[in-house]
Design a protein around this motif. Sequence first.
Motif, PDB file in Angstrom:
ATOM      1  N   ARG A 104       1.802  -9.201   3.590  1.00  0.00           N
ATOM      2  CA  ARG A 104       0.436  -9.199   3.050  1.00  0.00           C
ATOM      3  C   ARG A 104      -0.471 -10.143   3.835  1.00  0.00           C
ATOM      4  NH1 ARG A 104      -0.259  -7.212  -2.224  1.00  0.00           N
ATOM      5  NH2 ARG A 104       1.624  -6.236  -3.025  1.00  0.00           N
ATOM      6  N   ARG A 160       7.364  -5.894  12.401  1.00  0.00           N
ATOM      7  CA  ARG A 160       8.613  -6.257  11.724  1.00  0.00           C
ATOM      8  C   ARG A 160       9.462  -7.162  12.617  1.00  0.00           C
ATOM      9  NH1 ARG A 160       8.652  -3.545   7.069  1.00  0.00           N
ATOM     10  NH2 ARG A 160      10.555  -4.655   6.544  1.00  0.00           N
ATOM     11  N   ARG A 185      11.986  -5.701   0.866  1.00  0.00           N
ATOM     12  CA  ARG A 185      12.407  -4.298   0.931  1.00  0.00           C
ATOM     13  C   ARG A 185      13.665  -4.126   1.770  1.00  0.00           C
ATOM     14  NH1 ARG A 185       8.496  -4.770  -1.562  1.00  0.00           N
ATOM     15  NH2 ARG A 185       6.850  -3.301  -2.131  1.00  0.00           N
TER      16      ARG A 185
HETATM   17  O1   DC Z   1       6.638  -6.797  -2.256  1.00  0.00           O
HETATM   18  P1   DC Z   1       5.155  -6.591  -1.927  1.00  0.00           P
HETATM   19  O2   DC Z   1       4.510  -5.518  -2.749  1.00  0.00           O
HETATM   20  O3   DC Z   1       4.392  -7.866  -1.981  1.00  0.00           O
HETATM   21  O4   DC Z   1       5.155  -6.086  -0.396  1.00  0.00           O
HETATM   22  C1   DC Z   1       3.965  -5.744   0.270  1.00  0.00           C
HETATM   23  C2   DC Z   1       4.250  -4.691   1.329  1.00  0.00           C
HETATM   24  O5   DC Z   1       5.053  -5.242   2.378  1.00  0.00           O
HETATM   25  C3   DC Z   1       4.980  -3.476   0.805  1.00  0.00           C
HETATM   26  O6   DC Z   1       4.163  -2.330   0.868  1.00  0.00           O
HETATM   27  C4   DC Z   1       6.173  -3.290   1.686  1.00  0.00           C
HETATM   28  C5   DC Z   1       6.107  -4.366   2.703  1.00  0.00           C
HETATM   29  N1   DC Z   1       7.344  -5.130   2.780  1.00  0.00           N
HETATM   30  C6   DC Z   1       8.278  -4.737   3.713  1.00  0.00           C
HETATM   31  O7   DC Z   1       8.073  -3.742   4.395  1.00  0.00           O
HETATM   32  N2   DC Z   1       9.414  -5.448   3.889  1.00  0.00           N
HETATM   33  C7   DC Z   1       9.666  -6.521   3.126  1.00  0.00           C
HETATM   34  N3   DC Z   1      10.797  -7.214   3.303  1.00  0.00           N
HETATM   35  C8   DC Z   1       8.735  -6.927   2.140  1.00  0.00           C
HETATM   36  C9   DC Z   1       7.576  -6.199   1.990  1.00  0.00           C
END
Ligand code: DC
Length: 224
Positions: free
Chosen positions: A38, A111, A132
């Motif tokens: 974010r 990433r 995630r």
């Molecule tokens: O958990 P969150 O809703 O705050 O995450 C925001 C965005 O970041 C979500 O759309 C997916 C991404 N995200 C990700 O791809 N990998 C992660 N480890 C954490 C979040």
Amino acid sequence: MSLVVTIDGPAGAGKSTVAKRLARRLGYRLLDTGAIYRAVALAGLRAGTALDDEPALALIARDLDIDFAFEGDGDAAVNRVLLGGEDVSAAIRTPEASQAASKVSALPAVRAALLDLQRRLGGKGGVVVEGRDTGTVVFPEAGAKFFLTASDHERARRRMEELGARAGALEDVLGEIRERDARDAGRDVAPMKAAGDAILVDSSTMSLDEVVADLERVVREREQ
Ligand code: DC
């Protein structure tokens, strides 16, 4: 022995609350990896960077000056997110920032740029990490991995409750959740999915207290 504990799963499954409570009960630190994506998205939006400009966003990610600061106690505790020293806790949670985070997190170079940062912040253990791909990619050797889900209707209902008067129509909230799920699970790099050795927890019909108690039991066993 203190562990790295990962909690992955879709938006709205209760990850943040569960991770926060679990960390407190275990005496562990908390690492919210979503907040990092974010923050990259917010920095990109502010700089006027196109959300598909992968090299530019990867540079933003590489140079990200992010910090976390805990304030308060118990459930009222907030995990403030500081970007270049500025408190952006609210700014990173707007619907616009949420969609932008989901978009920038689909970019492989972003990433990759964030991997080291997350591992550094995770340290050697004694940490609950939520996201995630934290059990699949970031901490594949984690001592306890969980994948927390709930039905999309239940997640939309919780989100409405959280937003209170600011919530829009249920259909809109549900639509937003489905859109993000599809993007997060459908991307090529590190899609949202449960690690093979993750414990699946469906919180649709469980209270958050029950979820936390279940997770704590597993972690305590493995700490031995
Ligand atoms: O958990 P969150 O809703 O705050 O995450 C925001 C965005 O970041 C979500 O759309 C997916 C991404 N995200 C990700 O791809 N990998 C992660 N480890 C954490 C979040």
